[in-house]
Design a protein around this motif. Structure first.
Motif, short mmCIF file in Angstrom:
data_model
loop_
_atom_site.label_atom_id
_atom_site.label_comp_id
_atom_site.label_asym_id
_atom_site.label_seq_id
_atom_site.Cartn_x
_atom_site.Cartn_y
_atom_site.Cartn_z
N GLU A 87 -3.60 -6.09 -0.65
CA GLU A 87 -3.33 -5.06 1.01
C GLU A 87 -3.46 -3.54 1.05
OE1 GLU A 87 0.00 -6.70 1.93
OE2 GLU A 87 -1.20 -8.76 3.20
N ARG A 88 -2.64 -3.29 -0.28
CA ARG A 88 -2.98 -1.60 -0.31
C ARG A 88 -4.33 -0.98 -1.00
NH1 ARG A 88 2.00 -3.05 -3.11
NH2 ARG A 88 3.77 -2.19 -2.20
N ILE A 89 -5.10 -1.83 -1.79
CA ILE A 89 -6.48 -1.51 -1.28
C ILE A 89 -7.25 -1.30 -0.49
CG2 ILE A 89 -8.63 -2.27 -3.24
CD1 ILE A 89 -6.74 -2.98 -5.02
N ARG A 90 -7.05 -2.06 0.44
CA ARG A 90 -7.83 -2.41 0.94
C ARG A 90 -7.86 -1.23 2.61
NH1 ARG A 90 -6.15 -6.86 5.56
NH2 ARG A 90 -4.42 -5.96 5.49
N ASP A 91 -5.87 -1.00 2.49
CA ASP A 91 -5.53 0.09 3.31
C ASP A 91 -6.30 1.33 2.74
OD1 ASP A 91 -4.50 -1.51 5.01
OD2 ASP A 91 -2.57 -1.25 4.02
N TYR A 92 -6.45 2.01 1.61
CA TYR A 92 -7.45 3.14 0.61
C TYR A 92 -8.36 2.42 0.98
CZ TYR A 92 -2.24 3.58 -1.42
OH TYR A 92 -1.11 3.78 -2.29
N LEU A 93 -8.90 1.88 1.30
CA LEU A 93 -10.73 2.11 1.00
C LEU A 93 -11.01 2.28 2.62
CD1 LEU A 93 -11.75 -1.34 -0.13
CD2 LEU A 93 -12.83 0.99 -1.32
N GLN A 94 -9.86 2.07 3.29
CA GLN A 94 -10.00 2.26 4.91
C GLN A 94 -9.31 3.50 5.33
OE1 GLN A 94 -9.62 -0.46 8.15
NE2 GLN A 94 -7.68 0.74 8.88
N ASN A 95 -8.38 4.36 5.00
CA ASN A 95 -7.98 5.05 5.12
C ASN A 95 -8.30 6.87 4.69
OD1 ASN A 95 -6.13 4.02 6.50
ND2 ASN A 95 -4.82 3.61 5.60
N LEU A 96 -9.06 6.67 2.96
CA LEU A 96 -9.40 7.45 2.30
C LEU A 96 -10.66 7.13 1.76
CD1 LEU A 96 -6.17 7.40 -0.59
CD2 LEU A 96 -6.45 8.59 1.91
N HIS A 97 -11.29 6.65 2.64
CA HIS A 97 -12.88 6.42 2.47
C HIS A 97 -13.45 5.98 3.46
CE1 HIS A 97 -11.58 6.64 -2.14
NE2 HIS A 97 -11.16 6.26 -2.10
N GLY A 98 -12.77 5.84 4.55
CA GLY A 98 -13.45 4.79 5.35
C GLY A 98 -14.37 4.15 5.41
N LEU A 99 -14.29 3.23 4.42
CA LEU A 99 -14.55 1.96 3.97
C LEU A 99 -14.06 0.62 4.44
CD1 LEU A 99 -16.21 2.39 0.85
CD2 LEU A 99 -17.67 2.02 2.55
N VAL A 100 -14.35 -0.85 5.61
CA VAL A 100 -13.50 -1.13 6.21
C VAL A 100 -13.68 -2.84 6.06
CG1 VAL A 100 -12.54 -2.50 8.80
CG2 VAL A 100 -12.66 -0.11 8.23
N TYR A 101 -12.70 -3.34 5.20
CA TYR A 101 -13.39 -4.93 4.66
C TYR A 101 -11.70 -5.74 5.10
CZ TYR A 101 -16.42 -2.50 0.99
OH TYR A 101 -16.71 -2.02 -0.02
N HIS A 102 -13.08 -6.83 5.32
CA HIS A 102 -12.41 -8.07 5.70
C HIS A 102 -11.59 -8.93 4.34
CE1 HIS A 102 -13.71 -8.14 10.21
NE2 HIS A 102 -15.06 -7.47 9.57
N VAL A 103 -10.20 -9.78 3.91
CA VAL A 103 -10.21 -9.80 3.49
C VAL A 103 -9.69 -11.57 3.41
CG1 VAL A 103 -8.42 -9.43 1.18
CG2 VAL A 103 -9.25 -7.59 2.91
N LYS A 104 -9.97 -12.25 1.91
CA LYS A 104 -9.66 -13.46 2.19
C LYS A 104 -9.11 -13.69 0.85
CE LYS A 104 -11.01 -14.77 5.93
NZ LYS A 104 -10.20 -15.61 7.16
N TYR A 105 -7.68 -14.61 0.54
CA TYR A 105 -7.65 -15.11 -0.37
C TYR A 105 -7.71 -15.77 -1.37
CZ TYR A 105 -4.88 -10.42 1.19
OH TYR A 105 -4.60 -9.52 1.49
N GLY A 106 -7.78 -16.28 -2.36
CA GLY A 106 -7.68 -17.60 -2.93
C GLY A 106 -6.24 -17.59 -3.76
N THR A 107 -5.49 -18.05 -3.52
CA THR A 107 -4.08 -17.79 -4.22
C THR A 107 -3.64 -19.22 -5.33
OG1 THR A 107 -2.95 -16.55 -2.53
CG2 THR A 107 -1.41 -17.96 -3.76
N VAL A 108 -3.36 -18.83 -6.19
CA VAL A 108 -3.05 -20.16 -6.95
C VAL A 108 -1.42 -19.83 -8.16
CG1 VAL A 108 -5.43 -20.16 -8.24
CG2 VAL A 108 -3.98 -18.85 -8.93
N LEU A 109 -0.92 -18.66 -7.27
CA LEU A 109 0.34 -18.97 -8.22
C LEU A 109 1.43 -17.68 -6.80
CD1 LEU A 109 0.39 -17.88 -12.49
CD2 LEU A 109 1.11 -19.81 -11.38
N GLN A 110 2.59 -18.56 -6.49
CA GLN A 110 3.20 -17.21 -6.43
C GLN A 110 4.50 -16.64 -7.54
OE1 GLN A 110 3.76 -16.68 -3.35
NE2 GLN A 110 1.61 -18.28 -2.53
N ASP A 111 4.02 -15.39 -7.75
CA ASP A 111 4.33 -15.18 -9.02
C ASP A 111 5.46 -13.91 -9.21
OD1 ASP A 111 4.38 -13.90 -11.72
OD2 ASP A 111 2.86 -14.86 -12.63
N TRP A 112 6.53 -14.30 -9.07
CA TRP A 112 7.52 -12.43 -9.04
C TRP A 112 6.91 -12.04 -9.77
CZ3 TRP A 112 12.35 -11.59 -11.99
CH2 TRP A 112 13.21 -10.26 -11.04
N GLY A 113 7.42 -12.07 -10.80
CA GLY A 113 7.13 -12.07 -12.53
C GLY A 113 5.82 -10.65 -12.69
#
Length: 278
Positions: A87-113
């Motif tokens: 999420e932060r990478i996407r925001d920085y790409l948009q706000n700092l570099h003018g590149l807008v991306y859509h994102v999809k996730y492939g989650t395999v772990l809910q990992d607090w560590g």
């Protein structure tokens, strides 16, 4: 208390002056002094990239976004990716570099560590695909056997070079787990085989002539025309320990040029390729 008419007019005038001097409030997720939220740069329409961003690693998302923005691919597959980081990478790409991306996730772990967050709301960990074009038909598949850590693959349909392509992103079991990876590539290959035109991105944790990669080689070619599933192939290493573990496999798509780019922000290099989807 009701202000006299003259006081109300003065208050309104001061408010208008503040808006002129300060400007409107920044959009959510924006960085002070950032570019506007609409895209001001175009991604390279026929360029795809894969990158294991390394987690846990001492790397900042500002730096990761800057690396991606340098090459501005149409599609990026990330592995070892926490949702919060992406999420932060996407925001920085948009706000700092003018590149807008859509994102999809492939989650395999809910990992607090690995991913932080509260123990009752841990960060999600796995793969992610960023695409400059919208994505459809998203699937997220966990392999029946993950080895020492849960692993899986994701797939979307999006545009590469202006044409629809099925894009897969995966991270196979860790090293010295050959039999587990063999089972995983069998599952992945069965899905890839359903598509005449497909791109497979990922960290496969295996060198090109490893037998467990045979099901993928039977369907697709590496973006590097000199890289083959035999000891005679000349494959550029993609890791700091000089092994080729990262791949862009192409099915029904012609490679034009590729680059392997070491980076101080991960123990895996960036790999991007330009393709001819026709």
């Amino acid at each position: 208390m009701v202000l006299p008419r003259g006081a109300r007019l003065l208050t309104g005038a001061m408010a208008m002056l503040c808006m002129v001097l300060v400007g409107p409030s920044a959009p959510s997720g924006a960085v002070a002094g950032a570019r506007p939220v609409e895209a001001v740069r175009d991604a390279v329409p026929n360029r795809v990239m894969t990158w294991n961003i390394c987690n846990p690693c001492d790397a900042g998302n500002v730096d990761r976004a800057a690396e991606i923005a340098t090459y501005a691919p149409q599609v990026i597959g990330l592995q070892e990716a926490c949702v919060r980081d992406v999420e932060r990478i996407r925001d920085y790409l948009q706000n700092l570099h003018g590149l807008v991306y859509h994102v999809k996730y492939g989650t395999v772990l809910q990992d607090w560590g690995r991913c932080g967050g509260a123990p009752w709301n841990p960060g999600a960990f796995g793969q992610a695909i960023l695409s400059a074009a919208p994505m459809t038909d998203h699937i997220d598949v966990e392999y029946p056997e993950g080895g020492s850590e849960d692993r899986g693959y994701m797939a979307v349909t999006t545009l590469v070079g202006g044409r629809p392509v099925r894009v897969f992103n995966t991270h196979l079991a860790q090293r010295r787990q050959e039999s587990v990876r063999a089972g995983q590539t069998g599952v992945l290959a069965a899905d890839v085989a359903r598509h005449d035109r497909a791109i497979v991105l990922g960290d496969l944790n295996a060198v090109p002539d490893a037998p467990e990669l045979d099901p993928i080689w039977a369907l697709a070619t590496d973006t590097d025309p000199q890289c083959h599933p035999s000891p005679t192939g000349t494959c550029q290493p993609t890791t700091d320990w000089q092994s080729k573990f990262d791949y862009v496999f192409l099915r029904g798509i012609t490679p034009l040029r590729h680059r392997v780019l070491p980076t101080p922000h991960s123990d895996h290099h960036l790999l991007h390729t330009d393709v001819d989807p026709a």
